[in-house]
Design a protein around this motif. Structure first.
Motif, PDB file in Angstrom:
ATOM      1  N   LEU A 185      32.563  10.491  -1.289  1.00  0.00           N
ATOM      2  CA  LEU A 185      33.603  11.339  -0.694  1.00  0.00           C
ATOM      3  C   LEU A 185      32.998  12.347   0.272  1.00  0.00           C
ATOM      4  O   LEU A 185      33.505  12.554   1.394  1.00  0.00           O
ATOM      5  CB  LEU A 185      34.370  12.059  -1.805  1.00  0.00           C
ATOM      6  N   LEU A 186      31.897  12.968  -0.136  1.00  0.00           N
ATOM      7  CA  LEU A 186      31.230  13.931   0.739  1.00  0.00           C
ATOM      8  C   LEU A 186      30.704  13.250   2.004  1.00  0.00           C
ATOM      9  O   LEU A 186      30.744  13.826   3.115  1.00  0.00           O
ATOM     10  CB  LEU A 186      30.081  14.615  -0.013  1.00  0.00           C
ATOM     11  N   MET A 187      30.251  12.000   1.823  1.00  0.00           N
ATOM     12  CA  MET A 187      29.767  11.252   2.976  1.00  0.00           C
ATOM     13  C   MET A 187      30.905  10.987   3.965  1.00  0.00           C
ATOM     14  O   MET A 187      30.721  11.086   5.185  1.00  0.00           O
ATOM     15  CB  MET A 187      29.134   9.940   2.522  1.00  0.00           C
ATOM     16  N   CYS A 188      32.091  10.645   3.433  1.00  0.00           N
ATOM     17  CA  CYS A 188      33.249  10.405   4.308  1.00  0.00           C
ATOM     18  C   CYS A 188      33.616  11.677   5.078  1.00  0.00           C
ATOM     19  O   CYS A 188      33.932  11.635   6.286  1.00  0.00           O
ATOM     20  CB  CYS A 188      34.437   9.939   3.488  1.00  0.00           C
ATOM     21  N   ILE A 189      33.582  12.819   4.363  1.00  0.00           N
ATOM     22  CA  ILE A 189      33.901  14.085   5.034  1.00  0.00           C
ATOM     23  C   ILE A 189      32.866  14.378   6.122  1.00  0.00           C
ATOM     24  O   ILE A 189      33.196  14.805   7.259  1.00  0.00           O
ATOM     25  CB  ILE A 189      33.959  15.227   3.996  1.00  0.00           C
ATOM     26  N   ALA A 190      31.590  14.150   5.793  1.00  0.00           N
ATOM     27  CA  ALA A 190      30.521  14.396   6.771  1.00  0.00           C
ATOM     28  C   ALA A 190      30.672  13.475   7.980  1.00  0.00           C
ATOM     29  O   ALA A 190      30.487  13.905   9.145  1.00  0.00           O
ATOM     30  CB  ALA A 190      29.160  14.197   6.118  1.00  0.00           C
ATOM     31  N   LEU A 191      31.016  12.189   7.741  1.00  0.00           N
ATOM     32  CA  LEU A 191      31.219  11.256   8.841  1.00  0.00           C
ATOM     33  C   LEU A 191      32.377  11.699   9.727  1.00  0.00           C
ATOM     34  O   LEU A 191      32.315  11.612  10.969  1.00  0.00           O
ATOM     35  CB  LEU A 191      31.480   9.850   8.306  1.00  0.00           C
ATOM     36  N   PHE A 192      33.452  12.170   9.091  1.00  0.00           N
ATOM     37  CA  PHE A 192      34.623  12.625   9.865  1.00  0.00           C
ATOM     38  C   PHE A 192      34.243  13.792  10.777  1.00  0.00           C
ATOM     39  O   PHE A 192      34.537  13.803  11.988  1.00  0.00           O
ATOM     40  CB  PHE A 192      35.748  13.016   8.920  1.00  0.00           C
ATOM     41  N   LEU A 193      33.535  14.781  10.167  1.00  0.00           N
ATOM     42  CA  LEU A 193      33.162  15.958  10.950  1.00  0.00           C
ATOM     43  C   LEU A 193      32.191  15.589  12.073  1.00  0.00           C
ATOM     44  O   LEU A 193      32.309  16.034  13.218  1.00  0.00           O
ATOM     45  CB  LEU A 193      32.545  17.012  10.030  1.00  0.00           C
TER      46      LEU A 193
ATOM     47  N   TRP B 297      37.324   5.822  16.304  1.00  0.00           N
ATOM     48  CA  TRP B 297      37.641   4.868  15.221  1.00  0.00           C
ATOM     49  C   TRP B 297      36.938   5.254  13.918  1.00  0.00           C
ATOM     50  O   TRP B 297      37.542   5.179  12.842  1.00  0.00           O
ATOM     51  CB  TRP B 297      37.218   3.460  15.644  1.00  0.00           C
ATOM     52  N   LEU B 298      35.662   5.651  14.032  1.00  0.00           N
ATOM     53  CA  LEU B 298      34.949   6.076  12.811  1.00  0.00           C
ATOM     54  C   LEU B 298      35.589   7.330  12.232  1.00  0.00           C
ATOM     55  O   LEU B 298      35.728   7.481  11.018  1.00  0.00           O
ATOM     56  CB  LEU B 298      33.484   6.337  13.150  1.00  0.00           C
ATOM     57  N   ALA B 299      36.010   8.252  13.135  1.00  0.00           N
ATOM     58  CA  ALA B 299      36.649   9.482  12.657  1.00  0.00           C
ATOM     59  C   ALA B 299      37.968   9.179  11.952  1.00  0.00           C
ATOM     60  O   ALA B 299      38.288   9.772  10.902  1.00  0.00           O
ATOM     61  CB  ALA B 299      36.880  10.438  13.827  1.00  0.00           C
ATOM     62  N   ALA B 300      38.751   8.228  12.511  1.00  0.00           N
ATOM     63  CA  ALA B 300      40.023   7.859  11.867  1.00  0.00           C
ATOM     64  C   ALA B 300      39.787   7.248  10.493  1.00  0.00           C
ATOM     65  O   ALA B 300      40.495   7.549   9.515  1.00  0.00           O
ATOM     66  CB  ALA B 300      40.793   6.885  12.771  1.00  0.00           C
ATOM     67  N   PHE B 301      38.776   6.361  10.459  1.00  0.00           N
ATOM     68  CA  PHE B 301      38.468   5.743   9.154  1.00  0.00           C
ATOM     69  C   PHE B 301      38.005   6.794   8.147  1.00  0.00           C
ATOM     70  O   PHE B 301      38.482   6.844   7.008  1.00  0.00           O
ATOM     71  CB  PHE B 301      37.387   4.673   9.347  1.00  0.00           C
ATOM     72  N   ALA B 302      37.045   7.636   8.539  1.00  0.00           N
ATOM     73  CA  ALA B 302      36.466   8.610   7.615  1.00  0.00           C
ATOM     74  C   ALA B 302      37.498   9.643   7.180  1.00  0.00           C
ATOM     75  O   ALA B 302      37.526  10.080   6.024  1.00  0.00           O
ATOM     76  CB  ALA B 302      35.270   9.301   8.276  1.00  0.00           C
TER      77      ALA B 302
ATOM     78  N   ALA C 222      40.856   9.283   6.952  1.00  0.00           N
ATOM     79  CA  ALA C 222      41.788   8.694   5.980  1.00  0.00           C
ATOM     80  C   ALA C 222      41.079   8.373   4.660  1.00  0.00           C
ATOM     81  O   ALA C 222      41.663   8.530   3.581  1.00  0.00           O
ATOM     82  CB  ALA C 222      42.406   7.430   6.572  1.00  0.00           C
ATOM     83  N   ALA C 223      39.809   7.943   4.737  1.00  0.00           N
ATOM     84  CA  ALA C 223      39.058   7.653   3.509  1.00  0.00           C
ATOM     85  C   ALA C 223      38.869   8.915   2.685  1.00  0.00           C
ATOM     86  O   ALA C 223      38.983   8.912   1.454  1.00  0.00           O
ATOM     87  CB  ALA C 223      37.712   7.026   3.855  1.00  0.00           C
ATOM     88  N   ALA C 224      38.552  10.031   3.361  1.00  0.00           N
ATOM     89  CA  ALA C 224      38.372  11.296   2.644  1.00  0.00           C
ATOM     90  C   ALA C 224      39.679  11.745   2.000  1.00  0.00           C
ATOM     91  O   ALA C 224      39.694  12.221   0.848  1.00  0.00           O
ATOM     92  CB  ALA C 224      37.854  12.367   3.608  1.00  0.00           C
ATOM     93  N   ILE C 225      40.775  11.605   2.751  1.00  0.00           N
ATOM     94  CA  ILE C 225      42.075  11.982   2.176  1.00  0.00           C
ATOM     95  C   ILE C 225      42.394  11.114   0.962  1.00  0.00           C
ATOM     96  O   ILE C 225      42.829  11.613  -0.086  1.00  0.00           O
ATOM     97  CB  ILE C 225      43.175  11.857   3.246  1.00  0.00           C
ATOM     98  N   GLY C 226      42.166   9.789   1.088  1.00  0.00           N
ATOM     99  CA  GLY C 226      42.416   8.898  -0.051  1.00  0.00           C
ATOM    100  C   GLY C 226      41.519   9.218  -1.229  1.00  0.00           C
ATOM    101  O   GLY C 226      41.951   9.209  -2.388  1.00  0.00           O
ATOM    102  N   GLY C 227      40.246   9.517  -0.967  1.00  0.00           N
ATOM    103  CA  GLY C 227      39.324   9.860  -2.047  1.00  0.00           C
ATOM    104  C   GLY C 227      39.719  11.125  -2.763  1.00  0.00           C
ATOM    105  O   GLY C 227      39.650  11.229  -3.990  1.00  0.00           O
TER     106      GLY C 227
ATOM    107  N   PHE D 211      36.742   4.986  -5.399  1.00  0.00           N
ATOM    108  CA  PHE D 211      36.111   4.152  -4.365  1.00  0.00           C
ATOM    109  C   PHE D 211      37.164   3.314  -3.632  1.00  0.00           C
ATOM    110  O   PHE D 211      37.168   3.237  -2.390  1.00  0.00           O
ATOM    111  CB  PHE D 211      35.072   3.218  -4.993  1.00  0.00           C
ATOM    112  N   ASN D 212      38.042   2.682  -4.437  1.00  0.00           N
ATOM    113  CA  ASN D 212      39.084   1.860  -3.816  1.00  0.00           C
ATOM    114  C   ASN D 212      40.004   2.701  -2.925  1.00  0.00           C
ATOM    115  O   ASN D 212      40.446   2.265  -1.855  1.00  0.00           O
ATOM    116  CB  ASN D 212      39.923   1.158  -4.889  1.00  0.00           C
ATOM    117  N   GLY D 213      40.307   3.926  -3.392  1.00  0.00           N
ATOM    118  CA  GLY D 213      41.168   4.802  -2.604  1.00  0.00           C
ATOM    119  C   GLY D 213      40.547   5.142  -1.261  1.00  0.00           C
ATOM    120  O   GLY D 213      41.235   5.204  -0.229  1.00  0.00           O
ATOM    121  N   MET D 214      39.220   5.371  -1.269  1.00  0.00           N
ATOM    122  CA  MET D 214      38.557   5.692  -0.002  1.00  0.00           C
ATOM    123  C   MET D 214      38.538   4.486   0.929  1.00  0.00           C
ATOM    124  O   MET D 214      38.747   4.622   2.143  1.00  0.00           O
ATOM    125  CB  MET D 214      37.138   6.194  -0.277  1.00  0.00           C
ATOM    126  N   ILE D 215      38.304   3.299   0.375  1.00  0.00           N
ATOM    127  CA  ILE D 215      38.281   2.102   1.214  1.00  0.00           C
ATOM    128  C   ILE D 215      39.664   1.809   1.775  1.00  0.00           C
ATOM    129  O   ILE D 215      39.837   1.601   2.995  1.00  0.00           O
ATOM    130  CB  ILE D 215      37.757   0.907   0.409  1.00  0.00           C
TER     131      ILE D 215
END
Length: 432
Positions: free
Chosen positions: A36-44, A58-63, A65-70, A409-413
């Motif tokens: 989850l922290l990795m997704c937040i870091a990727l988004f930022l 595209w990476l920001a959109a993925f990260a 939404a993944a962080a929100i889902g996580g 994990f599934n929520g983030m994916i």
């Protein structure tokens, strides 16, 4: 002593592998949190670098939404067991807050699904109870152990029988039954079978043997000679005619007895056959014989020796069983061991008896479970209600928490993929 019946109790003691479960749960939690922290870091990072590299959108959109889902799934998983971040948010700490309802539903679920008549009978019917009993009893060591236990119970069993008055009741009932039995017809039936098998001839042989011993007994012959002498005239006694007559009588009788003994078709045997047959007929049909037999029966039952016979028999049996039960080499235990072992072996060979026994076990156990299942349901519910909340939560989390962490994990994916689809839709709708 304080009453602890309503105080919280710990769930059943955790086995040793609970420690391994806890370590595995912590590992999965750390991995999910790091992801989850990795997704937040990727988004930022993607947002910061997006002006220099537009493709990072595209990476920001993925990260994002993944962080929100996580985060959402972290909240959902934590809310099952406790209040997220300790905040008093409604509808959180679901398991502790609903302990009573969970306990009642668990009890009803087990009663309805595990203790229903059909599955219970099906499960019981698949077990060969009789075969287990046969195998257990066929083992001589086990049979001897059971026989030893039964032998040790002999004194208590005898005391219980004595206190219940069963021996006296049985003696009284036996006497009453004997009084109602007509002796003459019963004796006639027994003697008829005795005569039909020609066993009365063996009795006749015994009589002949007894007469032979009498003719060879000096004291008996002396008494017989005295009787003969008393009947003879004085002159005959003077010439010792008594000795001569006795010798002739003994010789003739001995010869006759030898002939009867050696000849199975002798006339005297036929006479004895007729005598026995006539006696049986008279005993069965003659009112005089019947009346005499009844009189003899009443006289016999009235004798004090017979009145005390049942008590004496019970006392003797009791003394014997108590003495034998306490003996090192108890005959009762040996016989019980042999009997139990034979029962086990016979049961192992007889499929029909085993089938009947198994059906009886199924009927008995299924009936017992049917009458007790509501009590089992209530017992399970009461036990769960009394469990300590912290311990209950820990027990549930240890057993299903690791799987729940994979929801994160599934929520983030899934969230990340949804973020990509939403960004793609945004491009189609709004352009750029």
């Amino acid at each position: 002593m304080a009453d602890t019946s309503s105080s919280p109790t710990a769930p059943p003691a955790a086995p040793d592998h609970d420690a391994e479960k806890e370590r595995a749960l912590k590992r999965v939690k750390r991995a999910a949190t790091l992801t989850l922290l990795m997704c937040i870091a990727l988004f930022l990072g993607a947002r910061l670098l997006e002006p220099q590299a537009p493709g990072l959108v595209w990476l920001a959109a993925f990260a994002e939404a993944a962080a929100i889902g996580g985060i959402a799934d972290w909240y959902a998983v934590v809310a099952l067991f406790r209040r997220p971040l300790g905040l008093p948010i409604p509808h959180t700490a679901i398991i502790p807050a609903n302990q009573t309802r969970i306990a009642d539903n668990l009890g009803r679920f087990i009663e309805a699904n595990f203790l229903a008549p059909a599955p219970v009978r099906a499960r019981l019917g698949s077990v060969d109870f009789a075969a287990h009993v046969a195998d257990w009893l066929s083992d001589r060591k086990r049979a001897d152990g059971l026989a030893r236990f039964m032998t040790r119970m002999v004194p208590q069993t005898l005391d219980a029988l004595e206190d219940s008055g069963l021996p006296r009741f049985l003696a009284k009932r036996a006497r009453e039954r004997i009084e109602t039995v007509e002796v003459a017809p019963l004796a006639a039936g027994l003697l008829s079978a005795f005569v039909a098998d020609r066993r009365h001839q063996k009795l006749f042989d015994e009589l002949i043997t007894a007469l032979g011993r009498f003719l060879n007994d000096e004291a008996a012959l002396a008494a017989l000679r005295d009787k003969i002498r008393a009947e003879l005239p004085t002159l005959a006694r003077y010439f010792r005619a008594d000795a001569y007559l006795l010798h002739k009588i003994v010789a003739a009788a001995g010869t006759l007895l030898d002939e009867v003994r050696d000849d199975p078709d002798h006339k005297l045997r036929h006479e004895f056959d007729r005598f026995a047959a006539d006696f049986v007929t008279q005993l069965a049909t003659s009112p005089a014989y019947a009346a005499q037999a009844e009189r003899l029966k009443r006289e016999l039952l009235a004798r004090p020796e017979l009145r005390n016979l049942a008590a004496d028999l019970w006392a003797g049996l009791r003394r014997f069983m108590l003495t034998d039960a306490g003996a090192t080499d108890s005959a009762t235990r040996r016989h019980l061991t042999r009997l139990l072992t034979d029962i086990g072996r016979q049961l192992a060979r007889d499929e029909a008896i085993r089938a009947d026994m198994n059906q009886g076990f199924v009927t008995m156990l299924a009936g017992f479970i049917e009458t007790q299942k509501s009590g089992v349901s209530a017992f399970i519910a009461d036990q769960v209600k009394r469990w300590d909340l912290a311990q209950l939560t820990r027990l549930v989390e240890l057993n299903i928490g690791r799987d729940l962490q994979y929801i994160r994990f599934n929520g983030m994916i899934v969230g990340g993929l949804a973020g990509l689809l939403l960004h793609l839709g945004e491009l189609f709708v709004f352009g750029n």
